[in-house]
Design a protein around this motif. Structure first.
Motif, short mmCIF file in Angstrom:
data_model
loop_
_atom_site.label_atom_id
_atom_site.label_comp_id
_atom_site.label_asym_id
_atom_site.label_seq_id
_atom_site.Cartn_x
_atom_site.Cartn_y
_atom_site.Cartn_z
N PRO A 164 0.82 -1.23 0.00
CA PRO A 164 0.00 0.00 0.00
C PRO A 164 0.85 1.27 0.00
O PRO A 164 0.49 2.24 -0.68
N SER A 167 1.80 1.85 -3.52
CA SER A 167 0.77 2.34 -4.44
C SER A 167 0.41 3.79 -4.13
O SER A 167 0.22 4.59 -5.05
N TYR A 171 0.61 6.73 -6.90
CA TYR A 171 -0.47 7.64 -7.28
C TYR A 171 -0.05 9.09 -7.04
O TYR A 171 -0.34 9.98 -7.84
N ASP B 11 -1.38 -7.21 -7.03
CA ASP B 11 -2.02 -6.08 -6.38
C ASP B 11 -2.55 -5.12 -7.44
O ASP B 11 -1.78 -4.56 -8.23
N GLU B 12 -3.87 -4.95 -7.42
CA GLU B 12 -4.52 -4.17 -8.48
C GLU B 12 -3.97 -2.75 -8.57
O GLU B 12 -3.70 -2.25 -9.66
N SER B 13 -3.80 -2.11 -7.38
CA SER B 13 -3.38 -0.70 -7.45
C SER B 13 -1.92 -0.57 -7.90
O SER B 13 -1.60 0.37 -8.64
N GLU B 16 -2.02 -0.89 -11.53
CA GLU B 16 -2.53 0.32 -12.17
C GLU B 16 -1.49 1.44 -12.18
O GLU B 16 -1.27 2.10 -13.20
N VAL B 17 -0.81 1.62 -11.02
CA VAL B 17 0.22 2.66 -10.91
C VAL B 17 1.30 2.43 -11.98
O VAL B 17 1.69 3.36 -12.70
#
Lengths: 372, 119
Positions: A164, A167, A171, B11-13, B16-17
């Motif tokens: 996390p 990510s 972002y 991990d999807e995110s 995507e990143v």
């Protein structure tokens, strides 16, 4: 009787110190009571083998571990308890019967295996004759399992905590590049990125501590020029923290040894960021690199708040931070110096501090010069 | 010429990143969430480079790397392993990957690492 005496002294050497009073009483303990004591030690397998490797006695602990009843196993050869006959070398030399300790697989009656620590203590008569061994078996399956779980936990925790963070960082960086000209958004996104980096470092510190504690911090040595590593890291930190000038002093431009580059960088980053963090009113940090034929020494000198005598002795301890008032003004978990000192110790080096409250600190470390 | 990059992360995110960062930089990206049937997908998509998460359920990044590096059709495609572990470098070298990235990764570092294997 002499083997009994030997058994007593072995037992005594295995007893924790708080039972010392009890040990003194065992000096005159009748054989029957001692046998009862050994019989009732159910957490350890105790048995005797003769000089040919035939089992002579068998306690409750051994029954529990190996699932053999006394009458089934007494008189049988020791190799019933092993996959391969690891006990043979102990009987191979007639003049040399060392005490030995090893870890390995043991075989139960149902042919299932368990991992154990086994100690062989030779039994010698007063005349010096070897008559066999006292064997003590400690089941390590549970602690082995626990070790495995710990290692798995570190892996899972690394993945679960850092994914996390990665990510969010991703972002944020995407937004930083697409937020256009809005100056406020740019400032906030920069702050977000800094905070994410901080969180990432805290996660790393916690994971490093778990690794250190379970003996899983394993170095990956490669040839490192400590001098150029110091210069590279000082340059990186100088870019992030322009408030302090980092001045490097060195007597030789090259200091090569075998070391773990990533871990050594971690120590240098820790010492330099600490020096900057704890000297908010100063503007200079001195870094000195010295070599002799056996070791490379690096020291980082700041002119900051310093450390009181009372605290200086604990500074490399885990979770240690100086007084509450200081803790309120300086963030962190108090793990950095502990991790650094463990990294340096693993390299076979030393870490030290010289400090005076109000005048600043000097943190230094040395690593031995090793060659491929 | 637009380079094609295959991204494989459960991990999807993160997936995507990586996809957005690479697409913003002009690459054509195909995303996968696991290593199942990857060999066939690699042969069809014919990527110039593969970004692969080490820690995936089922077939993990190490096994995928060994599989692709063991196949004459795909062995020349550079593979960059991504992991949260600090010893990613060691794991990458052991299983035959070309490079590695440690989570959390920096966008500029990701793009420069990718580019260094495409020239």
């Amino acid at each position: 009787m002499s083997s009994l005496h030997q058994t007593k002294s072995i037992l005594q050497s295995h007893m924790p110190s708080r039972t010392r009073n009890f040990q003194i009483q065992t000096e005159n303990m009748p054989e029957m009571i001692l046998n009862q004591l050994i019989e009732s030690l159910t957490d350890y397998g105790f048995f005797q083998v003769d000089d040919q490797g035939y089992i002579q006695s068998w306690n409750d602990g051994a029954k529990k571990l190996f699932l053999y009843e006394s009458e089934e196993i007494i008189g049988e050869k020791l190799n019933h308890l092993y996959d391969v006959d690891e006990s043979l070398p102990l009987f191979s030399s007639p003049d040399y019967y060392p005490e030995s300790l090893f870890e390995g697989w043991q075989i139960r009656r149902d042919r299932s295996r368990f991992w154990a620590q086994v100690k062989y203590s030779p039994l010698i008569t007063l005349d010096g004759d070897f008559i066999g061994y006292l064997v003590i078996v400690k089941d390590l399956s549970e602690s082995r399992q626990l070790e495995r779980q710990k290692a798995e936990f570190i892996g899972t925790a690394s993945h679960e905590l850092k994914t996390p963070v990665a990510s969010i960082k991703g972002y944020t960086q995407i937004l930083q590049h697409s937020c256009g000209t809005d100056p406020k958004s740019a400032v906030f996104l920069n702050k977000m990125n800094d905070q994410i980096n901080r969180l990432g470092l805290l996660v790393d510190e916690l994971l490093d501590v778990s690794k250190i504690q379970s003996g899983k911090l394993i170095l990956q040595p490669e040839t490192v020029d400590v001098s150029s590593l110091v210069r590279d890291i000082a340059e990186d930190i100088q870019t992030i923290s322009p408030s302090h000038e980092i001045i490097i002093q060195e007597d030789q431009p090259i200091s090569i040894t075998l070391a773990d580059r990533y871990r050594l960088s971690q120590v240098l980053v820790n010492l330099l960021t600490n020096a900057i963090k704890f000297s908010p009113k100063a503007n200079t940090i001195f870094v000195k690199i010295e070599n002799d034929k056996d070791s490379i020494r690096v020291s980082v000198r700041d002119f900051g708040i310093g450390i009181s005598k009372k605290n200086v002795y604990h500074i490399f301890e885990r979770f240690y931070q100086v007084e509450n008032t200081i803790r309120k003004s300086f963030s962190g978990l108090g793990l950095g110096l502990y991790i650094s000192s463990e990294i340096i110790k693993q390299h076979g080096g030393k870490i030290w501090v010289e400090s005076e409250k109000g005048k600043g600190s000097l943190f230094g470390f040395s690593v031995p010069i090793k060659k491929n | 010429m637009t380079h094609k990059i295959l991204v494989c992360d459960d991990d999807e995110s993160i997936g995507e990143v990586l996809k957005i960062m690479l697409e913003n930089d002009g690459f054509e990206v195909m995303g996968l969430q696991n290593g199942k049937g990857i060999q066939k997908k690699v042969e069809q998509f014919d990527p110039s480079l593969i970004l692969l998460d080490i820690w995936m359920p089922g077939i993990d990044g190490k096994e995928v790397t060994k599989l692709l590096k063991g196949n004459p059709m795909t062995k020349k495609i550079p593979i960059i392993l991504i992991s949260a572990l600090n010893d990613t470098k060691k794991i990458a070298l052991e299983c035959g990957a070309d490079d590695f990235l440690t989570k959390p990764f920096d966008m500029q570092h990701l793009l420069s690492t990718v580019r260094s294997h495409l020239n």
